[in-house]
Design an enzyme around this catalytic site. Structure first.
Site, PDB file in Angstrom:
ATOM      1  N   ASN A  56       0.385  -1.155   0.105  1.00  0.00           N
ATOM      2  CA  ASN A  56       0.443  -0.188   0.011  1.00  0.00           C
ATOM      3  C   ASN A  56       0.187   1.366  -0.053  1.00  0.00           C
ATOM      4  O   ASN A  56       1.533   1.416   1.176  1.00  0.00           O
ATOM      5  CB  ASN A  56      -0.987  -0.273   0.539  1.00  0.00           C
ATOM      6  CG  ASN A  56      -1.796   1.580   1.344  1.00  0.00           C
ATOM      7  OD1 ASN A  56      -2.268   1.875   0.212  1.00  0.00           O
ATOM      8  ND2 ASN A  56      -1.969   1.788   2.903  1.00  0.00           N
ATOM      9  N   LYS A  97      -0.126   4.211  -0.378  1.00  0.00           N
ATOM     10  CA  LYS A  97      -0.915   5.802   0.374  1.00  0.00           C
ATOM     11  C   LYS A  97      -0.386   6.035  -1.227  1.00  0.00           C
ATOM     12  O   LYS A  97      -0.337   6.614  -1.143  1.00  0.00           O
ATOM     13  CB  LYS A  97       0.197   5.743   1.887  1.00  0.00           C
ATOM     14  CG  LYS A  97      -0.200   4.817   2.523  1.00  0.00           C
ATOM     15  CD  LYS A  97       0.060   4.599   4.293  1.00  0.00           C
ATOM     16  CE  LYS A  97      -0.178   3.071   4.862  1.00  0.00           C
ATOM     17  NZ  LYS A  97      -0.228   3.343   6.196  1.00  0.00           N
ATOM     18  N   HIS A 126      -9.798   1.653   4.934  1.00  0.00           N
ATOM     19  CA  HIS A 126      -8.244   1.549   5.822  1.00  0.00           C
ATOM     20  C   HIS A 126      -8.067   1.964   7.021  1.00  0.00           C
ATOM     21  O   HIS A 126      -9.116   3.576   6.710  1.00  0.00           O
ATOM     22  CB  HIS A 126      -7.030   1.875   4.082  1.00  0.00           C
ATOM     23  CG  HIS A 126      -5.427   1.841   5.023  1.00  0.00           C
ATOM     24  ND1 HIS A 126      -5.738   2.951   5.950  1.00  0.00           N
ATOM     25  CD2 HIS A 126      -4.363   0.860   4.944  1.00  0.00           C
ATOM     26  CE1 HIS A 126      -3.905   2.376   6.882  1.00  0.00           C
ATOM     27  NE2 HIS A 126      -3.820   1.955   5.830  1.00  0.00           N
ATOM     28  N   GLU A 184      -6.843   4.715   7.973  1.00  0.00           N
ATOM     29  CA  GLU A 184      -6.510   5.840   7.417  1.00  0.00           C
ATOM     30  C   GLU A 184      -7.339   6.657   7.599  1.00  0.00           C
ATOM     31  O   GLU A 184      -8.346   7.745   7.297  1.00  0.00           O
ATOM     32  CB  GLU A 184      -5.012   6.984   6.546  1.00  0.00           C
ATOM     33  CG  GLU A 184      -4.061   6.268   7.403  1.00  0.00           C
ATOM     34  CD  GLU A 184      -2.883   5.884   7.005  1.00  0.00           C
ATOM     35  OE1 GLU A 184      -2.502   5.283   5.669  1.00  0.00           O
ATOM     36  OE2 GLU A 184      -2.192   5.226   8.180  1.00  0.00           O
ATOM     37  N   GLU A 211      -5.331  -4.987  10.794  1.00  0.00           N
ATOM     38  CA  GLU A 211      -4.553  -3.968  11.072  1.00  0.00           C
ATOM     39  C   GLU A 211      -4.678  -2.720  12.267  1.00  0.00           C
ATOM     40  O   GLU A 211      -5.448  -2.201  11.961  1.00  0.00           O
ATOM     41  CB  GLU A 211      -4.321  -2.657   9.965  1.00  0.00           C
ATOM     42  CG  GLU A 211      -4.100  -3.806   8.346  1.00  0.00           C
ATOM     43  CD  GLU A 211      -3.651  -2.450   7.644  1.00  0.00           C
ATOM     44  OE1 GLU A 211      -2.288  -2.966   7.530  1.00  0.00           O
ATOM     45  OE2 GLU A 211      -4.535  -1.801   7.033  1.00  0.00           O
ATOM     46  N   GLY A 248       2.123   2.037  11.351  1.00  0.00           N
ATOM     47  CA  GLY A 248       3.629   3.336  10.375  1.00  0.00           C
ATOM     48  C   GLY A 248       4.399   3.597  12.219  1.00  0.00           C
ATOM     49  O   GLY A 248       4.679   4.386  12.179  1.00  0.00           O
ATOM     50  N   SER A 281       3.370  -2.180  10.414  1.00  0.00           N
ATOM     51  CA  SER A 281       4.764  -2.580  10.519  1.00  0.00           C
ATOM     52  C   SER A 281       4.977  -2.952   9.916  1.00  0.00           C
ATOM     53  O   SER A 281       6.083  -4.210  10.796  1.00  0.00           O
ATOM     54  CB  SER A 281       5.658  -2.115  12.175  1.00  0.00           C
ATOM     55  OG  SER A 281       4.929  -1.202  11.960  1.00  0.00           O
TER      56      SER A 281
HETATM   57  P1  PGA Z   1       2.619   0.591   8.229  1.00  0.00           P
HETATM   58  O1  PGA Z   1       1.023   0.945   7.160  1.00  0.00           O
HETATM   59  O2  PGA Z   1       3.728  -0.906   7.180  1.00  0.00           O
HETATM   60  O3  PGA Z   1       3.492   1.185   7.309  1.00  0.00           O
HETATM   61  O4  PGA Z   1       2.254   0.387   9.121  1.00  0.00           O
HETATM   62  C1  PGA Z   1       0.823  -0.594   6.986  1.00  0.00           C
HETATM   63  C2  PGA Z   1      -1.003   0.043   6.288  1.00  0.00           C
HETATM   64  O5  PGA Z   1      -1.215   1.330   7.005  1.00  0.00           O
HETATM   65  O6  PGA Z   1      -1.188  -0.629   5.448  1.00  0.00           O
END
Ligand code: PGA
Length: 251
Positions: free
Chosen positions: A10, A12, A96, A98, A168, A174, A214
């Site tokens: 992803n 983003k 997601h 976010e 997630e 992140g 992560s």
């Molecule tokens: P990350 O993000 O691997 O940077 O933690 C995962 C995601 O938001 O899908």
């Protein structure tokens, strides 16, 4: 039940078109020797068409990071499933964290997006996950159950196996703080039980549930060894060809 692993990147809101094209080319080249797993990337909307060109002839799936529910109309700022398929996407990330926490998308909107994608032939990746507060208050399972049940409202059982879910935990996205393999497995197995209650055990056993939060070259092997973890949704580590390549090649 054998489920084909899926490693998904992803991207983003990162990378311009040129950088997206070179990263996609590296992913396509790196995945050529992988016959036993699927690979997917989700660039920004602006790079989808160019990345689709690069992925031609490879087996890498192209995904959008979100999708509208209507085919067309007065929905400023939204992109329809048909438009995404027109530029070569076959999957879409939906719900997601976010989108939920920064842009206020609730389960009802997530469900509309999911039905819109499914009815148009896009494979939805439905993301669910609890916040740190929810985990500390002992509400993880309650939140996950609600997100799964409300997110899948109206999805008939025969469509279930074509869906992908992603667990997630918001506190792991992140942050560099990965869920332990035990925490992740516990949540995945709970989600599969919810699916079995909503539908039936056999169908629930066919659904791929990805872990996200992560995921890195250093932890992917341990996570993938868990029985209910069927893949990874990777953010930060998907932006570098080398680290994503290592994750794709998990053992
Ligand atoms: P990350 O993000 O691997 O940077 O933690 C995962 C995601 O938001 O899908």
């Amino acid at each position: 039940m054998e489920r084909r692993p899926l490693i998904a990147g992803n991207w983003k809101m990162h990378l311009n078109v040129a950088d997206s094209v070179s990263l996609a080319a590296a992913v396509a080249a790196g995945s050529r020797d992988l016959g036993d797993r699927d690979v997917m990337i989700a660039p920004a909307f602006t790079a989808l068409a160019a990345v689709a060109e690069v992925l031609k002839g490879s087996s890498v799936f192209l995904a959008a990071q979100n999708v509208a529910w209507e085919r067309e109309g007065a929905y400023t700022g939204e992109i329809s499933p048909a438009m995404l398929m027109d530029v070569g996407a076959s999957m879409a990330i939906i719900g997601h964290s976010e989108r939920r926490h920064i842009f206020g998308e609730d389960n009802e909107m997530v469900n509309r997006r999911l039905l819109g994608a499914l009815n148009s032939g896009l494979v939805p990746i439905l993301c669910v996950g609890e916040t740190l507060d929810e985990r500390e208050e002992g509400e993880t399972f309650k939140v996950l159950e609600q997100q799964v049940c409300e997110g899948l409202e109206g999805v008939p059982g025969d469509r279930l196996p074509s869906l992908v879910l992603a667990y997630e935990p918001v506190w792991a996205i992140g942050t560099g703080k990965t869920a332990s393999r035990e925490q992740a497995q516990e949540a995945h197995s709970f989600i599969r039980d919810v699916l079995a209650d909503l539908y039936e055990k056999n169908l629930a056993g066919q659904v791929r549930i990805l872990y996200g939060g992560s995921v890195k070259p250093e932890n992917v092997d341990a996570l993938m060894a868990e029985p209910d973890i069927d893949g990874a949704l990777v953010g930060g580590a998907a932006l570098k060809a080398e680290s994503f390549d290592r994750i794709m090649h998990f053992s």
